[in-house]
Design a protein around this motif. Sequence first.
Motif, PDB file in Angstrom:
ATOM      1  N   GLU A  68     -19.374  98.451 -46.747  1.00  0.00           N
ATOM      2  CA  GLU A  68     -20.834  98.542 -46.625  1.00  0.00           C
ATOM      3  C   GLU A  68     -21.393  97.592 -45.566  1.00  0.00           C
ATOM      4  N   LYS A  69     -20.651  96.552 -45.208  1.00  0.00           N
ATOM      5  CA  LYS A  69     -21.126  95.610 -44.191  1.00  0.00           C
ATOM      6  C   LYS A  69     -20.862  96.100 -42.769  1.00  0.00           C
ATOM      7  N   ILE A  70     -20.059  97.149 -42.616  1.00  0.00           N
ATOM      8  CA  ILE A  70     -19.741  97.667 -41.281  1.00  0.00           C
ATOM      9  C   ILE A  70     -20.867  98.602 -40.846  1.00  0.00           C
ATOM     10  N   ALA A  71     -21.590  98.181 -39.812  1.00  0.00           N
ATOM     11  CA  ALA A  71     -22.813  98.879 -39.406  1.00  0.00           C
ATOM     12  C   ALA A  71     -22.556 100.190 -38.670  1.00  0.00           C
ATOM     13  N   ASN A  72     -21.406 100.336 -38.044  1.00  0.00           N
ATOM     14  CA  ASN A  72     -21.174 101.523 -37.209  1.00  0.00           C
ATOM     15  C   ASN A  72     -19.959 102.327 -37.674  1.00  0.00           C
ATOM     16  N   LEU A  73     -19.909 102.618 -38.957  1.00  0.00           N
ATOM     17  CA  LEU A  73     -18.799 103.429 -39.470  1.00  0.00           C
ATOM     18  C   LEU A  73     -18.801 104.800 -38.799  1.00  0.00           C
ATOM     19  N   PRO A  74     -17.638 105.264 -38.350  1.00  0.00           N
ATOM     20  CA  PRO A  74     -17.594 106.593 -37.727  1.00  0.00           C
ATOM     21  C   PRO A  74     -17.851 107.691 -38.753  1.00  0.00           C
ATOM     22  N   GLN A  75     -18.692 108.629 -38.386  1.00  0.00           N
ATOM     23  CA  GLN A  75     -19.032 109.738 -39.283  1.00  0.00           C
ATOM     24  C   GLN A  75     -17.800 110.586 -39.586  1.00  0.00           C
ATOM     25  N   GLY A  76     -17.583 110.867 -40.856  1.00  0.00           N
ATOM     26  CA  GLY A  76     -16.505 111.755 -41.260  1.00  0.00           C
ATOM     27  C   GLY A  76     -15.129 111.118 -41.324  1.00  0.00           C
ATOM     28  N   GLU A  77     -14.990 109.871 -40.898  1.00  0.00           N
ATOM     29  CA  GLU A  77     -13.686 109.196 -40.953  1.00  0.00           C
ATOM     30  C   GLU A  77     -13.508 108.544 -42.319  1.00  0.00           C
ATOM     31  N   LEU A  78     -12.354 108.771 -42.935  1.00  0.00           N
ATOM     32  CA  LEU A  78     -12.087 108.198 -44.251  1.00  0.00           C
ATOM     33  C   LEU A  78     -11.195 106.968 -44.194  1.00  0.00           C
ATOM     34  N   THR A  79     -10.488 106.784 -43.064  1.00  0.00           N
ATOM     35  CA  THR A  79      -9.620 105.614 -42.914  1.00  0.00           C
ATOM     36  C   THR A  79      -9.844 104.977 -41.547  1.00  0.00           C
ATOM     37  N   SER A  80      -9.482 103.709 -41.467  1.00  0.00           N
ATOM     38  CA  SER A  80      -9.699 102.955 -40.235  1.00  0.00           C
ATOM     39  C   SER A  80      -8.670 103.313 -39.170  1.00  0.00           C
ATOM     40  N   VAL A  81      -9.063 103.068 -37.928  1.00  0.00           N
ATOM     41  CA  VAL A  81      -8.184 103.202 -36.773  1.00  0.00           C
ATOM     42  C   VAL A  81      -7.962 101.790 -36.236  1.00  0.00           C
ATOM     43  N   GLU A  82      -6.757 101.503 -35.799  1.00  0.00           N
ATOM     44  CA  GLU A  82      -6.445 100.165 -35.292  1.00  0.00           C
ATOM     45  C   GLU A  82      -7.353  99.801 -34.126  1.00  0.00           C
ATOM     46  N   GLY A  83      -7.871  98.575 -34.159  1.00  0.00           N
ATOM     47  CA  GLY A  83      -8.717  98.129 -33.064  1.00  0.00           C
ATOM     48  C   GLY A  83      -9.482  96.869 -33.401  1.00  0.00           C
ATOM     49  N   PRO A  84     -10.334  96.435 -32.471  1.00  0.00           N
ATOM     50  CA  PRO A  84     -11.102  95.209 -32.691  1.00  0.00           C
ATOM     51  C   PRO A  84     -12.245  95.423 -33.676  1.00  0.00           C
ATOM     52  N   VAL A  85     -12.626  94.345 -34.321  1.00  0.00           N
ATOM     53  CA  VAL A  85     -13.785  94.346 -35.208  1.00  0.00           C
ATOM     54  C   VAL A  85     -14.515  93.021 -34.995  1.00  0.00           C
ATOM     55  N   VAL A  86     -15.825  93.091 -34.930  1.00  0.00           N
ATOM     56  CA  VAL A  86     -16.646  91.887 -34.784  1.00  0.00           C
ATOM     57  C   VAL A  86     -17.313  91.619 -36.123  1.00  0.00           C
ATOM     58  N   VAL A  87     -17.144  90.396 -36.627  1.00  0.00           N
ATOM     59  CA  VAL A  87     -17.726  90.011 -37.910  1.00  0.00           C
ATOM     60  C   VAL A  87     -18.771  88.929 -37.648  1.00  0.00           C
ATOM     61  N   ARG A  88     -19.985  89.180 -38.101  1.00  0.00           N
ATOM     62  CA  ARG A  88     -21.074  88.212 -37.924  1.00  0.00           C
ATOM     63  C   ARG A  88     -21.093  87.258 -39.113  1.00  0.00           C
ATOM     64  N   LEU A  89     -21.116  85.961 -38.804  1.00  0.00           N
ATOM     65  CA  LEU A  89     -21.088  84.915 -39.826  1.00  0.00           C
ATOM     66  C   LEU A  89     -22.404  84.157 -39.849  1.00  0.00           C
ATOM     67  N   LYS A  90     -22.788  83.732 -41.049  1.00  0.00           N
ATOM     68  CA  LYS A  90     -23.973  82.888 -41.210  1.00  0.00           C
ATOM     69  C   LYS A  90     -23.642  81.792 -42.210  1.00  0.00           C
ATOM     70  N   LYS A  91     -24.185  80.611 -41.969  1.00  0.00           N
ATOM     71  CA  LYS A  91     -23.898  79.459 -42.817  1.00  0.00           C
ATOM     72  C   LYS A  91     -24.668  79.553 -44.125  1.00  0.00           C
TER      73      LYS A  91
END
Length: 201
Positions: A68-91
Amino acid sequence: MARYKLVVAAIVLALAQIGFLGSMIVGRAAILRDGKEVLLKVEPVDPRDLLRGDYVRLGYDISRIEVEKIANLPQGELTSVEGPVVVRLKKDPDGYWRATSAWLGSAETPAPGDEVDILGHISNGWSLTPGSTVSVDYGIERFYVPEGEGLAIEEEMRKRNADAEPELRSFGIKVAVDSSGTGQIKALMDGDTMLFEEPLY
């Protein structure tokens, strides 16, 4: 003449190797020196035997990201594809930085001043269905210590925890993150106490 060419070629090759290694060391040192510091809560991979040899295997609470935290989930994809991911952190108020959102590929907007984007990697096959989590590797899952230091660090952690359970208590890793999102471990922390600091060089 052939011997002279061989010597020159060997010298050029040696200089190229030294230059390559030097650039890696300088790049890492630049991140440690100039990167924004974040404190990540550690979730030991094996809390009964955290230190193996001369390195510490680490997992973080940001190692598992809720879909639910992934803002740009690909439409219709049920599993992830190997690649980079950017995670935003806050203190958070407790001093640890936690994931607030994530993007597959790259972030849609730059991080505000009070947040940091850290670059990770996701592998194939993670479920992208609601309620699932994906595993993210950041390249900071091993913390190397000088030979013989691992046992001393483990004993110090156990000594600080003598009045509680005999297993290791929670501790943190201070990470420097550069503007591209690359993280480098700076220090192993137990509360405000620095147990081990990574040298620049």
